[in-house]
Design a protein around this motif. Structure first.
Motif, PDB file in Angstrom:
ATOM      1  N   ILE A  45       0.854  -1.200   0.000  1.00 10.58           N
ATOM      2  CA  ILE A  45       0.000   0.000   0.000  1.00 10.58           C
ATOM      3  C   ILE A  45       0.884   1.242   0.000  1.00 10.58           C
ATOM      4  CG2 ILE A  45      -1.726   1.321   1.295  1.00 10.58           C
ATOM      5  CD1 ILE A  45      -2.812  -1.233  -0.068  1.00 10.58           C
ATOM      6  N   LEU A  46       1.914   1.257   0.828  1.00 12.63           N
ATOM      7  CA  LEU A  46       2.834   2.397   0.848  1.00 12.63           C
ATOM      8  C   LEU A  46       3.485   2.599  -0.510  1.00 12.63           C
ATOM      9  CD1 LEU A  46       4.716   2.221   4.263  1.00 12.63           C
ATOM     10  CD2 LEU A  46       3.126   3.968   3.481  1.00 12.63           C
ATOM     11  N   ALA A  47       3.854   1.512  -1.160  1.00 13.71           N
ATOM     12  CA  ALA A  47       4.482   1.614  -2.480  1.00 13.71           C
ATOM     13  C   ALA A  47       3.507   2.202  -3.488  1.00 13.71           C
ATOM     14  CB  ALA A  47       4.957   0.237  -2.942  1.00 13.71           C
ATOM     15  N   ARG A  48       2.251   1.762  -3.439  1.00 11.21           N
ATOM     16  CA  ARG A  48       1.242   2.299  -4.359  1.00 11.21           C
ATOM     17  C   ARG A  48       1.012   3.787  -4.104  1.00 11.21           C
ATOM     18  NH1 ARG A  48      -1.411  -1.178  -7.464  1.00 11.21           N
ATOM     19  NH2 ARG A  48      -3.239   0.158  -7.671  1.00 11.21           N
ATOM     20  N   LEU A  49       0.992   4.175  -2.838  1.00  7.80           N
ATOM     21  CA  LEU A  49       0.843   5.589  -2.500  1.00  7.80           C
ATOM     22  C   LEU A  49       2.014   6.396  -3.046  1.00  7.80           C
ATOM     23  CD1 LEU A  49      -0.332   5.207   1.209  1.00  7.80           C
ATOM     24  CD2 LEU A  49      -1.750   6.007  -0.690  1.00  7.80           C
ATOM     25  N   GLY A  50       3.201   5.849  -2.902  1.00  9.10           N
ATOM     26  CA  GLY A  50       4.403   6.536  -3.385  1.00  9.10           C
ATOM     27  C   GLY A  50       4.435   6.694  -4.890  1.00  9.10           C
ATOM     28  N   LYS A  51       3.772   5.785  -5.597  1.00  4.92           N
ATOM     29  CA  LYS A  51       3.729   5.833  -7.063  1.00  4.92           C
ATOM     30  C   LYS A  51       2.477   6.549  -7.584  1.00  4.92           C
ATOM     31  CE  LYS A  51       6.176   1.461  -7.464  1.00  4.92           C
ATOM     32  NZ  LYS A  51       6.042   0.041  -7.823  1.00  4.92           N
ATOM     33  N   GLN A  52       1.732   7.175  -6.659  1.00  8.22           N
ATOM     34  CA  GLN A  52       0.502   7.904  -7.019  1.00  8.22           C
ATOM     35  C   GLN A  52      -0.524   6.983  -7.677  1.00  8.22           C
ATOM     36  OE1 GLN A  52       0.443  10.825  -5.719  1.00  8.22           O
ATOM     37  NE2 GLN A  52       2.564  11.422  -5.620  1.00  8.22           N
ATOM     38  N   GLN A  53      -0.608   5.740  -7.213  1.00  8.41           N
ATOM     39  CA  GLN A  53      -1.555   4.769  -7.743  1.00  8.41           C
ATOM     40  C   GLN A  53      -2.747   4.641  -6.807  1.00  8.41           C
ATOM     41  OE1 GLN A  53       0.840   1.238  -8.102  1.00  8.41           O
ATOM     42  NE2 GLN A  53       1.612   1.828 -10.121  1.00  8.41           N
ATOM     43  N   PRO A  54      -3.887   4.189  -7.349  1.00  8.25           N
ATOM     44  CA  PRO A  54      -5.078   4.035  -6.502  1.00  8.25           C
ATOM     45  C   PRO A  54      -4.879   2.956  -5.433  1.00  8.25           C
ATOM     46  CG  PRO A  54      -5.626   3.705  -8.835  1.00  8.25           C
ATOM     47  CD  PRO A  54      -4.155   3.862  -8.745  1.00  8.25           C
ATOM     48  N   VAL A  55      -5.478   3.172  -4.286  1.00  6.10           N
ATOM     49  CA  VAL A  55      -5.516   2.177  -3.212  1.00  6.10           C
ATOM     50  C   VAL A  55      -6.967   2.044  -2.755  1.00  6.10           C
ATOM     51  CG1 VAL A  55      -3.154   2.599  -2.432  1.00  6.10           C
ATOM     52  CG2 VAL A  55      -5.014   3.860  -1.402  1.00  6.10           C
ATOM     53  N   SER A  56      -7.251   1.016  -2.003  1.00  6.95           N
ATOM     54  CA  SER A  56      -8.632   0.751  -1.582  1.00  6.95           C
ATOM     55  C   SER A  56      -9.127   1.811  -0.600  1.00  6.95           C
ATOM     56  CB  SER A  56      -8.719  -0.625  -0.937  1.00  6.95           C
ATOM     57  OG  SER A  56      -8.092  -0.617   0.329  1.00  6.95           O
ATOM     58  N   MET A  57     -10.435   1.943  -0.568  1.00  2.00           N
ATOM     59  CA  MET A  57     -11.050   2.861   0.396  1.00  2.00           C
ATOM     60  C   MET A  57     -10.766   2.403   1.818  1.00  2.00           C
ATOM     61  SD  MET A  57     -12.424   5.496  -0.898  1.00  2.00           S
ATOM     62  CE  MET A  57     -13.405   6.052   0.465  1.00  2.00           C
ATOM     63  N   GLU A  58     -10.675   1.109   2.029  1.00  2.00           N
ATOM     64  CA  GLU A  58     -10.366   0.577   3.354  1.00  2.00           C
ATOM     65  C   GLU A  58      -9.001   1.072   3.827  1.00  2.00           C
ATOM     66  OE1 GLU A  58      -9.764  -3.658   5.729  1.00  2.00           O
ATOM     67  OE2 GLU A  58     -10.316  -3.676   3.615  1.00  2.00           O
ATOM     68  N   SER A  59      -8.021   1.062   2.925  1.00  2.00           N
ATOM     69  CA  SER A  59      -6.686   1.549   3.273  1.00  2.00           C
ATOM     70  C   SER A  59      -6.706   3.038   3.562  1.00  2.00           C
ATOM     71  CB  SER A  59      -5.701   1.255   2.139  1.00  2.00           C
ATOM     72  OG  SER A  59      -5.581  -0.131   1.933  1.00  2.00           O
ATOM     73  N   LEU A  60      -7.419   3.799   2.738  1.00  2.31           N
ATOM     74  CA  LEU A  60      -7.528   5.242   2.967  1.00  2.31           C
ATOM     75  C   LEU A  60      -8.218   5.528   4.291  1.00  2.31           C
ATOM     76  CD1 LEU A  60      -8.434   6.410  -0.638  1.00  2.31           C
ATOM     77  CD2 LEU A  60      -6.235   6.649   0.526  1.00  2.31           C
ATOM     78  N   TYR A  61      -9.238   4.727   4.607  1.00  4.06           N
ATOM     79  CA  TYR A  61      -9.947   4.876   5.881  1.00  4.06           C
ATOM     80  C   TYR A  61      -8.994   4.645   7.057  1.00  4.06           C
ATOM     81  CZ  TYR A  61     -12.927   3.796   9.852  1.00  4.06           C
ATOM     82  OH  TYR A  61     -13.486   3.769  11.104  1.00  4.06           O
ATOM     83  N   LYS A  62      -8.185   3.594   6.977  1.00  5.20           N
ATOM     84  CA  LYS A  62      -7.235   3.286   8.048  1.00  5.20           C
ATOM     85  C   LYS A  62      -6.243   4.433   8.246  1.00  5.20           C
ATOM     86  CE  LYS A  62      -7.191  -1.749   7.589  1.00  5.20           C
ATOM     87  NZ  LYS A  62      -6.329  -2.906   7.239  1.00  5.20           N
ATOM     88  N   ILE A  63      -5.784   5.003   7.142  1.00  2.00           N
ATOM     89  CA  ILE A  63      -4.845   6.120   7.223  1.00  2.00           C
ATOM     90  C   ILE A  63      -5.509   7.335   7.855  1.00  2.00           C
ATOM     91  CG2 ILE A  63      -3.502   7.770   5.851  1.00  2.00           C
ATOM     92  CD1 ILE A  63      -3.025   5.388   3.865  1.00  2.00           C
ATOM     93  N   CYS A  64      -6.713   7.647   7.409  1.00  2.00           N
ATOM     94  CA  CYS A  64      -7.438   8.793   7.971  1.00  2.00           C
ATOM     95  C   CYS A  64      -7.726   8.602   9.455  1.00  2.00           C
ATOM     96  CB  CYS A  64      -8.745   9.020   7.218  1.00  2.00           C
ATOM     97  SG  CYS A  64      -8.526   9.676   5.561  1.00  2.00           S
ATOM     98  N   LYS A  65      -8.106   7.396   9.828  1.00  2.00           N
ATOM     99  CA  LYS A  65      -8.386   7.102  11.237  1.00  2.00           C
ATOM    100  C   LYS A  65      -7.125   7.270  12.076  1.00  2.00           C
ATOM    101  CE  LYS A  65     -10.421   3.553  14.169  1.00  2.00           C
ATOM    102  NZ  LYS A  65     -10.920   2.186  14.239  1.00  2.00           N
ATOM    103  N   CYS A  66      -6.010   6.788  11.577  1.00  2.00           N
ATOM    104  CA  CYS A  66      -4.728   6.891  12.274  1.00  2.00           C
ATOM    105  C   CYS A  66      -4.294   8.346  12.444  1.00  2.00           C
ATOM    106  CB  CYS A  66      -3.680   6.105  11.505  1.00  2.00           C
ATOM    107  SG  CYS A  66      -1.993   6.354  12.040  1.00  2.00           S
ATOM    108  N   LEU A  67      -4.478   9.146  11.393  1.00  2.00           N
ATOM    109  CA  LEU A  67      -4.012  10.534  11.403  1.00  2.00           C
ATOM    110  C   LEU A  67      -5.071  11.522  11.889  1.00  2.00           C
ATOM    111  CD1 LEU A  67      -2.080  10.549   8.001  1.00  2.00           C
ATOM    112  CD2 LEU A  67      -1.130  10.309  10.313  1.00  2.00           C
TER     113      LEU A  67
END
Length: 67
Positions: A32-54
């Motif tokens: 997931i981190l690699a996909r984020l670094g490459k500006q690629q789409p990731v799942s809403m679940e992953s985005l939710y986890k990041i938002c919840k953490c931050l």
């Protein structure tokens, strides 16, 4: 349209966190981190986890840019 996670990287700097901290605290994978670094789409679940953490909203970590 291109996905940009530049806001996420700036937010991590503001919170004095690195990518490994985010991975561990948000319970996401290195892939997931690699996909984020490459500006690629990731799942809403992953985005939710990041938002919840931050403690932020999705608009605080990503945006769509017109190419």
């Amino acid at each position: 349209m291109v996905i940009s996670y530049d806001k996420l990287w700036k937010l991590l700097i503001d919170k004095k966190m690195n990518k490994t901290d985010l991975k561990e605290q948000a319970a996401i994978t290195y892939n997931i981190l690699a996909r984020l670094g490459k500006q690629q789409p990731v799942s809403m679940e992953s985005l939710y986890k990041i938002c919840k953490c931050l403690h932020c909203n999705i608009g605080d970590i990503m945006e769509f840019e017109i190419d």
